[in-house]
Design an enzyme around this catalytic site. Structure first.
Site, short mmCIF file in Angstrom:
data_model
loop_
_atom_site.label_atom_id
_atom_site.label_comp_id
_atom_site.label_asym_id
_atom_site.label_seq_id
_atom_site.Cartn_x
_atom_site.Cartn_y
_atom_site.Cartn_z
N LYS A 46 52.84 27.60 14.23
CA LYS A 46 53.54 28.68 14.93
C LYS A 46 54.05 28.13 16.25
CE LYS A 46 49.84 31.01 17.46
NZ LYS A 46 49.12 32.25 17.62
N GLU B 20 46.16 31.14 19.40
CA GLU B 20 46.72 29.91 19.96
C GLU B 20 48.08 30.26 20.55
OE1 GLU B 20 46.52 26.50 17.37
OE2 GLU B 20 44.49 27.01 16.75
N ASN C 294 40.63 39.10 10.99
CA ASN C 294 41.55 38.07 10.50
C ASN C 294 42.04 38.38 9.08
OD1 ASN C 294 41.60 36.69 12.86
ND2 ASN C 294 40.62 34.83 12.12
N CYS D 262 42.87 29.10 11.22
CA CYS D 262 42.02 30.30 11.17
C CYS D 262 42.27 31.18 9.95
CB CYS D 262 42.19 31.11 12.45
SG CYS D 262 41.81 30.12 13.91
N GLU E 165 35.27 35.59 19.02
CA GLU E 165 36.44 35.35 19.86
C GLU E 165 37.70 35.77 19.09
OE1 GLU E 165 36.70 34.12 23.05
OE2 GLU E 165 38.74 34.77 22.56
N LEU F 103 54.29 42.11 11.03
CA LEU F 103 55.08 42.46 9.84
C LEU F 103 56.33 41.59 9.79
CD1 LEU F 103 54.95 46.36 9.42
CD2 LEU F 103 53.80 44.61 8.06
N LEU G 56 40.96 35.10 20.37
CA LEU G 56 42.15 34.53 21.02
C LEU G 56 43.15 33.98 20.01
CD1 LEU G 56 42.18 31.13 21.04
CD2 LEU G 56 40.39 31.49 22.70
N ARG H 5 47.47 22.28 11.53
CA ARG H 5 46.51 22.55 10.45
C ARG H 5 47.11 23.59 9.49
NH1 ARG H 5 41.24 24.16 13.64
NH2 ARG H 5 42.84 24.85 15.12
N LYS I 220 37.83 13.29 24.17
CA LYS I 220 38.12 14.66 24.58
C LYS I 220 37.51 14.97 25.96
CE LYS I 220 38.00 17.54 20.97
NZ LYS I 220 37.25 18.33 20.00
C1 UGA Z 1 44.45 34.14 14.57
C2 UGA Z 1 44.22 35.59 15.03
O1 UGA Z 1 45.48 36.20 15.29
C3 UGA Z 1 43.37 35.63 16.31
O2 UGA Z 1 43.10 36.95 16.70
C4 UGA Z 1 42.05 34.90 16.02
O3 UGA Z 1 41.22 34.85 17.18
C5 UGA Z 1 42.35 33.47 15.58
O4 UGA Z 1 43.18 33.50 14.39
C6 UGA Z 1 41.05 32.79 15.28
O5 UGA Z 1 40.40 33.15 14.30
O6 UGA Z 1 40.61 31.95 16.09
P1 UGA Z 1 46.10 32.17 15.35
O7 UGA Z 1 45.56 31.39 14.19
O8 UGA Z 1 46.23 31.54 16.68
O9 UGA Z 1 45.20 33.50 15.58
O10 UGA Z 1 47.56 32.63 14.90
P2 UGA Z 1 48.31 34.01 14.59
O11 UGA Z 1 49.09 34.41 15.75
O12 UGA Z 1 47.38 34.99 13.99
O13 UGA Z 1 49.32 33.51 13.46
C7 UGA Z 1 48.83 33.02 12.22
C8 UGA Z 1 49.94 32.66 11.29
O14 UGA Z 1 50.60 33.83 10.83
C9 UGA Z 1 51.05 31.79 11.88
O15 UGA Z 1 51.38 30.78 10.95
C10 UGA Z 1 52.21 32.75 12.09
O16 UGA Z 1 53.44 32.11 12.03
C11 UGA Z 1 52.01 33.71 10.93
N1 UGA Z 1 52.60 35.05 11.11
C12 UGA Z 1 52.18 35.85 12.12
C13 UGA Z 1 53.56 35.50 10.22
O17 UGA Z 1 53.96 34.80 9.27
N2 UGA Z 1 54.09 36.76 10.39
C14 UGA Z 1 53.68 37.57 11.39
O18 UGA Z 1 54.20 38.72 11.47
C15 UGA Z 1 52.72 37.11 12.28
#
Ligand code: UGA
Length: 437
Positions: free
Chosen positions: A327, A152, A212, A264, A148, A254, A150, A334, A35
Site C-alpha cells: 500500500k 502502516e 482484521n 497482517c 494494537e 470499500l 495501528l 510482504r 536493527k
Molecule cells: C491492518 C489493519 O488495518 C490495522 O488496523 C491493523 O492494526 C494492522 O493490519 C495489523 O494487524 O497490524 P495494514 O496491514 O497496515 O493494517 O494495512 P491496511 O490499511 O489495513 O491495508 C491492507 C491492505 O488492504 C492493503 O493492501 C490495501 O491496499 C488494501 N485495501 C485497503 C484495499 O484493497 N481496499 C480498501 O478499501 C482498503
C-alpha cells in the site's frame, strides 16, 4: 514510567518511540543487532512517515534507548511484547516462536508487581498459556493482552491517538490492578478522549483478529461486487459511493482493486481459520476461506486483463508496474499484490519493469528476477502498457498527456480505481479499471 519494549520491528519500534514521546523512560530490546544499531542512531529500519523525526526528537531527551541485552528491562514496571507472529511455512496457523522466545527471555527479569503487556496479534488462547508461564516464574506479576490496531503508513498517529484501547486482564474486571497501571501509561491519549474497554484475555485477543477479518471481508465484498459489475457493465466505484452513504455500511475500506496484502490481513484471516478449527468452531469461519479466495482471484484477474489490454498476448510486451509496496506510504512488500502480479506477468513472458518511491530494495530482495527502476520517467519509457498497482500520490497525479509522449503505447490498467477514466481517455489512452465499464 519505566517501560521496556521487546521486539523492535514495525510495531515495537513505533511503540517504543511513541511511549517515549508520551513522557516515559523506554528501553527497546531486539535480537537483531543491525536493527538496534540503526534505531540507536535514530534511523528507522523501515519507511514509516514521521518515525525518524520522532526517534530523533525523543532520543535527544534521553528517554529512549535500544539494546540487544534483555537484562536492560530490569527495573521497568511495564514490559510490552511486540514481536511478530508470521504465518507458519506451509500452514495457515500463526508461528508463535517469537512470542514464546520473548516471554522466555523476559520472565527471569520480571519483578514482583510488574505488568507484562502483549501487543502482538496472537491466536485466542495464547494469553492464557503465557499467563501460566509468567505465573510459574513470577507469581505476583500480571499479564495484560492489549492488541494494537495501528496501520502502516499512519503508525505514529495511530499509536499516539488510537481510536480505542482494549485491555484484556485475567477475569476481565475493571478493578484489576493492571488496569490502573496501563491507564497511567496511556494517560495522555485517555485524557484526550480515547475510549478503552476492559475485558478478559480471550476477548481481547479475539477483538484484534475479528477486526482484521472484518476489514478483509469488507474489501473482498467490494471486490466480489467488482466482479459482478464487470459482468453486468456497472461501475463498482459509484456502487461503493452509494452504499457507503448508508452510515451502517460506511465508505471506508470499500475500494475495489487488486485486493489486500501486507503482513497482517492475509496471515491473520488464515491464522484465525486455523485456530477456529483447533477449537472445533471451523464452520463459523468458513466464509473467510471465500474472502481469501476472492482476494487471490483479483491477482489472476489483473493478469488476464493485462493480456487483453496488450492485444491477447503478453509475450515480449514491455509492462511497467507503478508501485511495489502493499500500500502507499510504506516500503513493506510482504504479500504485496502488486509484486505478485508483476511476477506472474513476467512468468507469462512479459518484460516487466517495476518502479516504486520507497519499496524497491525490499522488492528486489523478494523477487530478484524482476527489473527495477527507481526513476518513474525511465521506468515508463517505451512501455507497451502501464499498470498502476499501488496508489502512491505521484502515480495518481500523473499527467496523461505528458505520459502519453513517453510510452510506446497509451494503455493503462488502473488496479486501484484511482484515476479519472474520462481524463485519461480524452488524452488518447485505452483505460481499464477493475469493475468499471
Ligand atoms: C491492518 C489493519 O488495518 C490495522 O488496523 C491493523 O492494526 C494492522 O493490519 C495489523 O494487524 O497490524 P495494514 O496491514 O497496515 O493494517 O494495512 P491496511 O490499511 O489495513 O491495508 C491492507 C491492505 O488492504 C492493503 O493492501 C490495501 O491496499 C488494501 N485495501 C485497503 C484495499 O484493497 N481496499 C480498501 O478499501 C482498503
Amino acid at each position: 514510567m519505566k517501560i521496556s519494549v521487546i521486539g523492535c520491528g514495525y510495531l515495537g519500534a513505533v511503540h517504543a518511540a511513541c511511549m517515549a514521546k508520551l513522557g516515559h523512560d523506554v528501553v527497546g530490546v531486539d535480537v537483531d543487532e543491525r536493527k538496534i544499531a540503526e534505531l540507536s542512531a535514530a534511523k528507522a529500519p523501515f519507511y514509516e512517515p514521521g518515525l525518524e523525526e520522532l526517534l530523533r526528537d525523543v532520543q535527544e531527551t534521553g528517554r529512549l534507548k535500544f539494546t540487544t541485552d534483555v537484562s536492560a528491562v530490569a527495573g521497568s514496571a511495564v514490559h510490552f511484547i511486540c514481536v511478530g507472529t508470521p504465518q507458519k511455512i506451509g500452514e495457515n496457523g500463526a508461528d508463535l516462536t517469537y512470542v514464546d522466545a520473548a516471554m522466555r527471555t523476559l520472565t527471569p527479569h520480571v519483578l514482583p508487581g510488574d505488568i507484562v503487556v502483549g501487543k502482538s496479534t496472537v491466536p485466542v488462547g495464547t494469553a492464557a498459556r503465557l499467563a501460566a508461564v509468567l505465573e510459574k516464574n513470577q507469581p505476583s506479576a500480571h499479564l495484560v493482552w492489549n492488541p494494537e490496531f495501528l496501520r502502516e503508513g499512519h503508525a505514529v498517529a495511530d499509536t499516539l491517538q488510537p481510536d480505542r484501547f482494549v485491555y484484556g486482564v485475567l477475569g476481565g474486571s475493571e478493578d484489576h490492578i493492571a488496569v490502573r497501571v496501563l491507564d497511567e501509561v496511556y494517560e495522555a491519549p485517555l485524557s484526550s478522549g480515547t475510549s478503552r474497554i476492559v475485558t478478559d484475555h480471550p476477548t481481547a485477543e479475539l477483538v484484534k483478529t475479528a477486526a482484521n477479518s472484518f476489514l478483509a471481508t469488507k474489501i473482498s465484498f467490494i471486490n466480489a461486487m467488482a466482479e459482478l459489475c464487470d459482468a453486468a457493465g456497472a461501475d463498482v466505484t459509484q456502487l461503493a459511493d452509494a452504499i457507503g452513504m448508508d452510515d451502517r455500511i460506511g465508505r471506508k475500506f470499500l475500494n475495489a482493486g487488486i485486493g489486500f496484502g501486507g503482513g497482517c490481513l492475509p496471515k491473520d484471516i488464515r491464522a484465525f481459520m486455523a485456530r477456529a478449527g483447533e477449537l472445533g468452531a471451523d464452520q463459523a469461519l468458513t466464509f473467510l476461506r471465500e474472502v481469501d479466495a476472492i482476494n487471490m482471484r483479483r491477482r489472476t484477474r489483473v493478469v488476464e486483463l493485462t493480456r487483453d489490454l496488450c492485444g491477447g498476448s503478453l509475450l515480449g510486451k514491455k509492462i511497467t508496474v507503478l508501485g511495489a509496496a502493499f500500500k502507499p506510504e510504506s516500503d513493506d512488500v510482504r504479500d504485496s499484490p502488486a509484486l505478485s502480479i508483476a511476477a506472474q506477468l513476467q512468468l507469462q513472458g512479459a518484460v516487466v519493469t517495476v518502479t516504486d518511491p520507497k519499496a524497491l530494495t525490499n522488492a528486489a530482495r523478494r523477487f530478484p528476477e524482476l527489473h527495477y527502476e527507481a526513476d518513474c520517467n525511465s521506468a515508463i519509457k517505451s512501455a507497451d502498457a502501464l499498470l498502476l498497482l499501488t496508489e502512491w500520490h505521484q502515480y495518481r497525479d500523473l499527467d496523461p498527456y505528458e505520459v502519453a509522449g513517453v510510452v510506446a503505447s497509451a494503455r493503462i490498467l488502473d488496479g486501484r480505481n484511482v484515476l479519472d477514466p474520462a481524463k485519461w481517455r480524452a488524452a488518447g489512452w485505452i483505460y481499464r479499471g477493475l469493475g468499471r465499464p
